[in-house]
Design a protein around this motif. Structure first.
Motif, PDB file in Angstrom:
ATOM      1  N   GLU B 262       0.823  -1.213   0.000  1.00 59.11           N
ATOM      2  CA  GLU B 262       0.000   0.000   0.000  1.00 59.11           C
ATOM      3  C   GLU B 262       0.854   1.259   0.000  1.00 59.11           C
ATOM      4  O   GLU B 262       0.490   2.269  -0.596  1.00 59.11           O
ATOM      5  CB  GLU B 262      -0.938  -0.005   1.219  1.00 59.11           C
ATOM      6  N   CYS B 263       2.001   1.207   0.672  1.00 62.18           N
ATOM      7  CA  CYS B 263       2.890   2.377   0.727  1.00 62.18           C
ATOM      8  C   CYS B 263       3.331   2.774  -0.676  1.00 62.18           C
ATOM      9  O   CYS B 263       3.307   3.946  -1.037  1.00 62.18           O
ATOM     10  CB  CYS B 263       4.094   2.084   1.619  1.00 62.18           C
ATOM     11  N   GLU B 264       3.706   1.780  -1.467  1.00 61.10           N
ATOM     12  CA  GLU B 264       4.196   2.091  -2.809  1.00 61.10           C
ATOM     13  C   GLU B 264       3.054   2.506  -3.731  1.00 61.10           C
ATOM     14  O   GLU B 264       3.214   3.350  -4.601  1.00 61.10           O
ATOM     15  CB  GLU B 264       4.931   0.884  -3.394  1.00 61.10           C
ATOM     16  N   ARG B 265       1.902   1.899  -3.514  1.00 59.52           N
ATOM     17  CA  ARG B 265       0.751   2.273  -4.341  1.00 59.52           C
ATOM     18  C   ARG B 265       0.373   3.730  -4.079  1.00 59.52           C
ATOM     19  O   ARG B 265       0.032   4.477  -4.993  1.00 59.52           O
ATOM     20  CB  ARG B 265      -0.446   1.374  -4.016  1.00 59.52           C
ATOM     21  N   ALA B 266       0.454   4.133  -2.809  1.00 52.82           N
ATOM     22  CA  ALA B 266       0.024   5.482  -2.456  1.00 52.82           C
ATOM     23  C   ALA B 266       1.051   6.547  -2.827  1.00 52.82           C
ATOM     24  O   ALA B 266       0.708   7.714  -2.969  1.00 52.82           O
ATOM     25  CB  ALA B 266      -0.257   5.550  -0.954  1.00 52.82           C
ATOM     26  N   CYS B 267       2.300   6.159  -2.963  1.00 46.33           N
ATOM     27  CA  CYS B 267       3.351   7.160  -3.194  1.00 46.33           C
ATOM     28  C   CYS B 267       3.196   7.820  -4.562  1.00 46.33           C
ATOM     29  O   CYS B 267       3.231   7.154  -5.587  1.00 46.33           O
ATOM     30  CB  CYS B 267       4.729   6.529  -3.083  1.00 46.33           C
ATOM     31  N   PRO B 268       3.025   9.145  -4.572  1.00 43.52           N
ATOM     32  CA  PRO B 268       2.856   9.827  -5.856  1.00 43.52           C
ATOM     33  C   PRO B 268       4.158   9.925  -6.645  1.00 43.52           C
ATOM     34  O   PRO B 268       4.145  10.276  -7.819  1.00 43.52           O
ATOM     35  CB  PRO B 268       2.374  11.218  -5.443  1.00 43.52           C
ATOM     36  N   MET B 269       5.282   9.633  -6.000  1.00 47.88           N
ATOM     37  CA  MET B 269       6.566   9.807  -6.654  1.00 47.88           C
ATOM     38  C   MET B 269       7.214   8.496  -7.098  1.00 47.88           C
ATOM     39  O   MET B 269       8.354   8.485  -7.541  1.00 47.88           O
ATOM     40  CB  MET B 269       7.529  10.577  -5.732  1.00 47.88           C
ATOM     41  N   GLY B 270       6.493   7.402  -6.961  1.00 48.37           N
ATOM     42  CA  GLY B 270       7.018   6.120  -7.420  1.00 48.37           C
ATOM     43  C   GLY B 270       8.300   5.699  -6.717  1.00 48.37           C
ATOM     44  O   GLY B 270       9.226   5.190  -7.344  1.00 48.37           O
ATOM     45  N   ILE B 271       8.342   5.906  -5.409  1.00 50.72           N
ATOM     46  CA  ILE B 271       9.544   5.546  -4.644  1.00 50.72           C
ATOM     47  C   ILE B 271       9.375   4.128  -4.082  1.00 50.72           C
ATOM     48  O   ILE B 271       8.309   3.803  -3.551  1.00 50.72           O
ATOM     49  CB  ILE B 271       9.763   6.584  -3.520  1.00 50.72           C
ATOM     50  N   PRO B 272      10.411   3.291  -4.202  1.00 50.25           N
ATOM     51  CA  PRO B 272      10.268   1.906  -3.702  1.00 50.25           C
ATOM     52  C   PRO B 272      10.351   1.845  -2.186  1.00 50.25           C
ATOM     53  O   PRO B 272      11.282   1.296  -1.612  1.00 50.25           O
ATOM     54  CB  PRO B 272      11.448   1.179  -4.355  1.00 50.25           C
TER      55      PRO B 272
END
Ligand code: SF4
Ligand code: SF4
Ligand code: SF4
Lengths: 145, 317
Positions: B262-272
Motif C-alpha cells: 500500500e505504501c508504494e501504491r500510495a506514493c505519488p513519486m514512485g519511490i520503492p
C-alpha cells in the motif's frame, strides 16, 4: 594510540548506566589511556537505545556509534539488553543496505568492573572508524539541522 | 470466482456483522473504491476483480463495530499481524477471503493508454485486461500491468478466513525468487546502494501518503515524524530529513511489514518505499524464522527475545 590519526572524528557512545558507564569510569579511574573521539551519552539501559538514535547520529554528523550495555543475563532490569540485542542486530544488518558501512556501528557488552575491556573496545572501535575516515567529509554544509 | 457468490456471502455476513467492508466501482471503470455495506441492497453494487487494489483490512483497528471484511491473500496477512499485535478482536471480525490471481497497477494501465480517459475496462480471463478509451480498445497482458507485489506474491490464497470465496490457489514462487530484488540490491557495493537511495529519496515530497496508507502504521496522530517534543525531524525538505523519515517508517515496521504494497501504491513519486522493510523482513526470516502476518500464534521478533539467540553472534572489532 599511535595508530589513530591525530584529527579527532565524531563518535557517539550510548552507555548503559549500570554496567558500561561504570566500566568506562573504572577505566578512567585506573588511568587507562583512551582515544578522545568518543562522546558518551549515558542511558538508563541498553534497552533504552532506540535504533533511531543511532541512525539520527549517523545522519547528523557522527562518524561512528558505539552502544554498550550489561552482559546478557546481567541487565539491571533483567531483560533490557535482550531486547536491545535484537534491535541492534537488525540495524547492524540494515545499515549496509542503505550504503552505510556497518563498521561504523558497533554494539557490545561491558560490565562495570571491566575497565581494561572498555579501554580495548573504545580504542579498537576508534581505530576502526578512523580507518574508514569521516562519514560526512564533503557534506558538512548539507548536514542541516 | 463469480461476484454473485461474493454478494451472497456478504448478505449472509450482514446477518451477524454491522458492516461489511468491500469494493465497488469508483469514479471511472478503472478505479474501485472501498465501500461500507450495511444493507443487502448495497451488497448488489459490490465487485471483485483486478481493480480491487486497496487493502481493506486497514480499516479494522479503528473500527469499533462488528465487521466483515473482504481480503485478498496479501491483505489477509494484515489481519494475522493485527492478531499477533492484539490490535483487533478476532471474534468481532468475519474474514471473507478471496484467492487472488493478481491486481493491476492503475499507474501502469494509465501509462499504457497514454493517460486517456477510461471508458470501460474488462477482464476476459485472468491473463488479459481490455481497456476502452476514446482512442479505441487496447488489450494488455496482465503480467505487464500487474502491481509489482503480485510478481513476488507468496500467499495468493488468504492465510486466514472464515469464508473462502473461490478455489485456493498455490503460489508458483519460492521465498528466494520472491526476494530476488532485495538480494540483488544487497549485493551491490556500499557506494552504489548509497547512490540508489539518494536518487530515490531525492524525489520524496514528504507527503506521508506512504505512512497514511500503511495498515501497520497505527499510531495515527501520534507519529514521531510530526512530534515537536521531541523534535525528531524538522520541516526541512533536505536529504537528511527525508532519509530520517524513511528510517522512522522502516524501523517502526521492523518485522511487522506484511508487504501489502500500500505504501508504494500510495506514493505519488514512485519511490520503492517497501524495499527497506522487505530487507528487514528477510533478516527476520534468517534470524528468527519469522514472516510477518503468517501465523497468528507467532510473536513479532522485536516484541520478544530469546536468552540464547541461536543466530546472533558476538561482533568482533
Ligand atoms: S500480492 Fe498476491 S494476493 Fe495480493 S493482489 Fe497480488 S496476487 Fe493478489
Ligand atoms: S510498509 Fe508498505 S507494504 Fe509494509 S505493511 Fe505498510 S503499507 Fe504494507
Ligand atoms: S508517499 Fe512517497 S513522496 Fe510521499 S512521503 Fe512517502 S515516499 Fe515520500
Amino acid at each position: 594510540m599511535s595508530e589513530i590519526a591525530p584529527k579527532e572524528l565524531r563518535i557517539v557512545g550510548f552507555l548503559c548506566n549500570w554496567c558500561s558507564y561504570g566500566g568506562a569510569d573504572t577505566a578512567g579511574v585506573s588511568r587507562f589511556r583512551q582515544p578522545t573521539d568518543l562522546r558518551v551519552i549515558r542511558v538508563p539501559c541498553s534497552g533504552r537505545v532506540d535504533p533511531l538514535f543511532i541512525v539520527k547520529s549517523l545522519l547528523n554528523g557522527a562518524d561512528g556509534v558505539l552502544v554498550s550495555g550489561c552482559h546478557p543475563r546481567d541487565c539491571h532490569y533483567t531483560d533490557g539488553n535482550f531486547y536491545a540485542r535484537r534491535r541492534l542486530e537488525m540495524l547492524k544488518r540494515l545499515l549496509p543496505f542503505l550504503g552505510i558501512d556497518e563498521k561504523r556501528f558497533h554494539y557490545t557488552w561491558i560490565s562495570a568492573s571491566e575497565g581494561a575491556r572498555w579501554q580495548k573496545t573504545v580504542t579498537d572501535f576508534t581505530t576502526q572508524v578512523h580507518k574508514l575516515g569521516p562519514l560526512h567529509s564533503t557534506t558538512e554544509a548539507q548536514i542541516g539541522s | 470466482m463469480g461476484p454473485e457468490k461474493l454478494k451472497e456471502v456478504i448478505k449472509e455476513a450482514l446477518k451477524d456483522a454491522e458492516v461489511v467492508i468491500a469494493y465497488k466501482e469508483g469514479f471511472d471503470k478503472l478505479h474501485s473504491t472501498p465501500c461500507f455495506v450495511t444493507t443487502p441492497e448495497e451488497a448488489d453494487a459490490v465487485i471483485f476483480d483486478p481493480r480491487c487494489v486497496q487493502n481493506l483490512a486497514s480499516y479494522l483497528p479503528s473500527l469499533k463495530k462488528k465487521a466483515a471484511v473482504v481480503v485478498k491473500g496479501c491483505d489477509s496477512r494484515t489481519i494475522v499481524q493485527y492478531m499477533q499485535e492484539a490490535l483487533i478482536d478476532r471474534g468481532k471480525v468475519t474474514v471473507i477471503g478471496i484467492p487472488c490471481t493478481g491486481i493491476v497497477s492503475i499507474k501502469k494501465v494509465m501509462a499504457k493508454t497514454g493517460h486517456q480517459p477510461i471508458l470501460d475496462v474488462t477482464f476476459p480471463d485472468k491473463n488479459t485486461v481490455v481497456v476502452k478509451t476514446p482512442k479505441g480498445e487496447q488489450k494488455m497482458a496482465m503480467a505487464d500491468v500487474a502491481a509489482d507485489k503480485c510478481g513476488s506474491c507468496l500467499y495468493p490464497t488468504p492465510v486466514v478466513y472464515d469464508q473462502l470465496v473461490g478455489e485456493p490457489i498455490e503460489s508458483d514462487k519460492t521465498y528466494e525468487t520472491a526476494y530476488k530484488d532485495v538480494a540483488e540490491l544487497a549485493a551491490k557495493s556500499l557506494e552504489e546502494k548509497k547512490a540508489y537511495w539518494e536518487k530515490e529519496f531525492d524525489r520524496c515530497i514528504r507527503c506521508y501518503a506512504c505512512r497514511n496508507a500503511c495498515p501497520m502504521c497505527v499510531c495515527q496522530d501520534s507519529c514521531i515524524a510530526e512530534s515537536r517534543d521531541p523534535h525528531w525531524i524538522s520541516q526541512k525538505s533536505n536529504p537528511t530529513e527525508k532519509f530520517m523519515f524513511h528510517m522512522i517508517h522502516a524501523l517502526h515496521l521492523a518485522g511487522r511489514c506484511v508487504e501489502c504494497g500500500e505504501c508504494e501504491r500510495a506514493c505519488p513519486m514512485g519511490i520503492p518505499v517497501n524495499m527497506l522493510k522487505r530487507k528487514i523482513n528477510q533478516d527476520m526470516k534468517e534470524l528468527y524464522d519469522y514472516e510477518p502476518g503468517v501465523k497468528p500464534e507467532d510473536k513479532p521478533p522485536m516484541f520478544t527475545f530469546s536468552v540464547e539467540e541461536k543466530k546472533i553472534e558476538e561482533h568482533k572489532l
